[in-house]
Write a protein that holds these residues in place. Structure first.
Motif, PDB file in Angstrom:
ATOM      1  N   PHE A   1      -1.452   3.393  18.923  1.00 56.49           N
ATOM      2  CA  PHE A   1      -1.433   4.260  17.742  1.00 56.49           C
ATOM      3  C   PHE A   1      -1.938   5.648  18.123  1.00 56.49           C
ATOM      4  CE2 PHE A   1      -2.579  -0.150  16.713  1.00 56.49           C
ATOM      5  CZ  PHE A   1      -1.455  -0.515  15.994  1.00 56.49           C
ATOM      6  N   LYS A   2      -1.566   6.629  17.305  1.00 55.25           N
ATOM      7  CA  LYS A   2      -1.965   8.023  17.560  1.00 55.25           C
ATOM      8  C   LYS A   2      -3.108   8.423  16.626  1.00 55.25           C
ATOM      9  CE  LYS A   2       1.739   8.740  20.222  1.00 55.25           C
ATOM     10  NZ  LYS A   2       1.539   7.698  21.239  1.00 55.25           N
ATOM     11  N   PRO A   3      -3.886   9.431  17.015  1.00 51.58           N
ATOM     12  CA  PRO A   3      -4.945   9.913  16.114  1.00 51.58           C
ATOM     13  C   PRO A   3      -4.380  10.226  14.729  1.00 51.58           C
ATOM     14  CG  PRO A   3      -5.153  10.959  18.251  1.00 51.58           C
ATOM     15  CD  PRO A   3      -3.859  10.172  18.286  1.00 51.58           C
ATOM     16  N   GLY A   4      -5.076   9.783  13.697  1.00 48.15           N
ATOM     17  CA  GLY A   4      -4.610  10.001  12.328  1.00 48.15           C
ATOM     18  C   GLY A   4      -3.815   8.830  11.779  1.00 48.15           C
ATOM     19  N   PHE A   5      -3.423   7.897  12.662  1.00 46.23           N
ATOM     20  CA  PHE A   5      -2.615   6.753  12.214  1.00 46.23           C
ATOM     21  C   PHE A   5      -3.441   5.844  11.313  1.00 46.23           C
ATOM     22  CE2 PHE A   5      -0.959   2.507  12.345  1.00 46.23           C
ATOM     23  CZ  PHE A   5       0.417   2.678  12.282  1.00 46.23           C
ATOM     24  N   ARG A   6      -2.813   5.356  10.256  1.00 46.92           N
ATOM     25  CA  ARG A   6      -3.454   4.368   9.383  1.00 46.92           C
ATOM     26  C   ARG A   6      -2.378   3.486   8.761  1.00 46.92           C
ATOM     27  NH1 ARG A   6      -6.207   8.477   6.272  1.00 46.92           N
ATOM     28  NH2 ARG A   6      -7.142   8.961   8.264  1.00 46.92           N
ATOM     29  N   MET A   7      -2.771   2.306   8.345  1.00 49.65           N
ATOM     30  CA  MET A   7      -1.808   1.411   7.681  1.00 49.65           C
ATOM     31  C   MET A   7      -2.541   0.352   6.873  1.00 49.65           C
ATOM     32  SD  MET A   7      -0.277  -0.868  10.841  1.00 49.65           S
ATOM     33  CE  MET A   7      -1.333  -1.416  12.199  1.00 49.65           C
ATOM     34  N   LEU A   8      -1.763  -0.249   5.996  1.00 51.90           N
ATOM     35  CA  LEU A   8      -2.270  -1.265   5.074  1.00 51.90           C
ATOM     36  C   LEU A   8      -1.307  -2.442   5.132  1.00 51.90           C
ATOM     37  CD1 LEU A   8      -3.843  -2.132   2.394  1.00 51.90           C
ATOM     38  CD2 LEU A   8      -2.165  -0.759   1.175  1.00 51.90           C
ATOM     39  N   VAL A   9      -1.842  -3.643   5.101  1.00 53.81           N
ATOM     40  CA  VAL A   9      -0.975  -4.811   5.018  1.00 53.81           C
ATOM     41  C   VAL A   9      -1.473  -5.682   3.871  1.00 53.81           C
ATOM     42  CG1 VAL A   9      -2.283  -6.124   6.755  1.00 53.81           C
ATOM     43  CG2 VAL A   9       0.089  -6.696   6.327  1.00 53.81           C
ATOM     44  N   GLY A  10      -0.547  -6.282   3.127  1.00 53.85           N
ATOM     45  CA  GLY A  10      -0.908  -7.128   1.991  1.00 53.85           C
ATOM     46  C   GLY A  10      -0.986  -6.329   0.705  1.00 53.85           C
ATOM     47  N   ASP A  11      -1.149  -7.052  -0.401  1.00 54.68           N
ATOM     48  CA  ASP A  11      -1.111  -6.426  -1.712  1.00 54.68           C
ATOM     49  C   ASP A  11      -2.056  -7.172  -2.656  1.00 54.68           C
ATOM     50  OD1 ASP A  11      -0.549  -5.567  -4.257  1.00 54.68           O
ATOM     51  OD2 ASP A  11       1.598  -6.056  -4.178  1.00 54.68           O
ATOM     52  N   PRO A  12      -3.148  -6.528  -3.068  1.00 53.89           N
ATOM     53  CA  PRO A  12      -4.127  -7.220  -3.912  1.00 53.89           C
ATOM     54  C   PRO A  12      -3.560  -7.698  -5.248  1.00 53.89           C
ATOM     55  CG  PRO A  12      -4.666  -4.871  -3.693  1.00 53.89           C
ATOM     56  CD  PRO A  12      -3.564  -5.169  -2.717  1.00 53.89           C
ATOM     57  N   GLY A  13      -2.396  -7.172  -5.645  1.00 51.60           N
ATOM     58  CA  GLY A  13      -1.802  -7.606  -6.909  1.00 51.60           C
ATOM     59  C   GLY A  13      -0.914  -8.837  -6.767  1.00 51.60           C
ATOM     60  N   LYS A  14      -0.709  -9.278  -5.533  1.00 53.36           N
ATOM     61  CA  LYS A  14       0.244 -10.366  -5.299  1.00 53.36           C
ATOM     62  C   LYS A  14      -0.370 -11.724  -5.647  1.00 53.36           C
ATOM     63  CE  LYS A  14       3.878 -11.255  -1.977  1.00 53.36           C
ATOM     64  NZ  LYS A  14       3.757 -12.639  -1.511  1.00 53.36           N
ATOM     65  N   ARG A  15       0.376 -12.541  -6.369  1.00 54.51           N
ATOM     66  CA  ARG A  15      -0.102 -13.898  -6.682  1.00 54.51           C
ATOM     67  C   ARG A  15       0.957 -14.945  -6.381  1.00 54.51           C
ATOM     68  NH1 ARG A  15      -3.781 -11.161  -6.569  1.00 54.51           N
ATOM     69  NH2 ARG A  15      -5.448 -10.815  -8.081  1.00 54.51           N
ATOM     70  N   THR A  16       1.873 -14.585  -5.472  1.00 57.63           N
ATOM     71  CA  THR A  16       2.869 -15.547  -5.011  1.00 57.63           C
ATOM     72  C   THR A  16       2.747 -15.644  -3.496  1.00 57.63           C
ATOM     73  OG1 THR A  16       4.461 -13.732  -4.936  1.00 57.63           O
ATOM     74  CG2 THR A  16       4.512 -15.152  -6.887  1.00 57.63           C
TER      75      THR A  16
END
Ligand SMILES: *[C@@H]1O[C@H](CO)[C@@H](O)[C@H](O)[C@H]1NC(C)=O
Ligand SMILES: *[C@@H]1O[C@H](CO)[C@@H](O)[C@H](O)[C@H]1NC(C)=O
Ligand SMILES: *[C@@H]1O[C@H](CO)[C@@H](O)[C@H](O)[C@H]1NC(C)=O
Length: 357
Positions: free
Chosen positions: A146-161
């Motif tokens: 990854f490069k400086p400044g890179f960020r990411m998110l995985v998953g979804d707190p609203g998911k219930r399936t």
């Protein structure tokens, strides 16, 4: 997790050691190291930047630049310490906390443990309250750090399936000392489940969250913090997908990042304290007792070329790798960030912070 077994998995029957398997593949590296807690706080600089408090509580590890707002840029330049085994890793890694809900409706936070003794280095076994981090690279082809400044998110707190099991799962430990810690993450048909385990786990509960391994090669972030990365378009998902093909839209192979969180649920294993309707009593901090909303956040913060050095190395397994620099656990544990939202983190509480229930 026993990583020699893990790396042997694609070969199914034969089970050579991790290193042996890696050599056969022509070079695999699996950095696997603990990061102690840097703070527990109700902040989320990715999803709710600048919001004090953010919507729910998180367990945060890594560098001391963590804050309510983290603008793009090289966080390794601003941080002065880290809680991770590799002393040039100032990244931040965070996930939801887990709480036990008693019959009277009160909640208590479940503590996180370190890594299993029998498979780990001395740093990672002592990170109580932390998260075990994995970065895996495997042939064929280059893995681009990854490069400086890179960020990411995985998953979804609203998911219930239900999720894809090989990307987000729970291991129900069968006994003391991480009993049942003997198969690749999310790959055990019986001990690994997509949702939170429904019955007592005698040795606690582990959560594995696997990030996508393909990048668009351009954007360090995206509005949903997800669309600049993707899972492979072919081949098996997640950990087994290292040789999988990236889609044309996201052609650059990035390291397989995985978080491994272990909750010591054992103080709450008396079923007499569990709900009378037979449901399981553990809730993630955003009010989810299915577990399907589990999510994880990442802000890259390795200094200079250090992570690329690791990814280019061959046959590094665990928390030491060639020229990569380590620090000792006492120094790591001395690194912390002051909590900015003053809320109870250890006592019994009547509702989850931020949740109207
Ligand atoms: C977080 O940001 C606030 C406001 O900008 C600042 O006062 C504080 O020092 C920062 N904390 C850390 C740990 O950098
Ligand atoms: C609720 O139950 C827990 C566990 O039995 C107990 O420790 C706590 O004090 C109780 N809280 C209240 C408000 O009664
Ligand atoms: C870990 O630490 C213990 C106690 O300090 C020591 O006996 C053991 O040899 C160490 N193990 C490794 C692999 O360094």
């Amino acid at each position: 997790m026993l990583w020699s077994t893990l790396l042997a998995l694609p070969l199914a029957a034969a089970a050579p050691s991790g290193l042996e398997w890696a050599k056969r593949q022509g070079g695999t590296t699996m950095l696997r190291f603990g990061c102690a807690q840097v703070v527990i706080d109700r902040l989320d600089p990715l999803v709710n930047p600048g919001q004090l408090p953010s919507t729910h509580m998180h367990q945060i590890v890594g560098g001391n630049m963590f804050n309510a707002t983290m603008t793009t840029g090289d966080v390794s330049q601003g941080a002065s310490c880290t809680t991770c085994a590799f002393s040039k890793d100032f990244s931040n890694y965070w996930t939801a906390n887990l709480y036990f809900k008693a019959r009277n409706g009160s909640y208590k936070r479940v503590k996180q443990l370190g890594a299993a003794n029998q498979f780990s280095d001395n740093f990672s076994t002592q990170i109580g309250g932390g998260i075990l981090i994995y970065y895996v690279s495997a042939s064929p082809g280059k893995v681009t750090a990854f490069k400086p400044g890179f960020r990411m998110l995985v998953g979804d707190p609203g998911k219930r399936t239900p999720n894809v099991k090989l990307q987000n799962c729970y291991r129900c430990y069968t006994g003391p000392n991480f009993g049942g810690d003997n198969a690749a993450p999310c790959a055990d048909g019986k001990l690994d489940t997509i949702g939170l385990p429904t019955d007592v786990c005698k040795g606690g509960i582990r959560s594995n969250i696997l990030f996508p391994t393909c990048w668009d090669g351009v954007n360090l972030d995206s509005p949903d913090h997800k669309s600049h990365v993707a899972y492979p378009s072919s081949g098996p998902a997640a950990f087994l997908s290292l040789g999988g093909n990236c889609p044309a839209s996201h052609p650059v192979r990035i390291p397989q990042l995985m978080y491994e969180v272990v909750w010591d649920t054992t103080p709450f294993n008396n079923k007499a304290d569990w709900p009378t309707d037979g449901s399981q009593p553990f809730y993630l901090s955003y009010g989810d007792n299915t577990g399907y909303g589990q999510h994880a956040d990442y802000v890259f913060g390795w200094q200079g070329n250090e992570l690329q050095i690791g990814m280019d190395a061959t046959n590094c397994m665990g928390a030491k790798c060639k020229t990569m620099v380590n620090q000792d656990i006492a120094k790591a544990k001395a690194c912390s960030v002051k909590s900015r939202v003053n809320e109870e983190k250890d006592a019994w509480i009547s509702k989850l912070p931020g949740m109207e229930m």
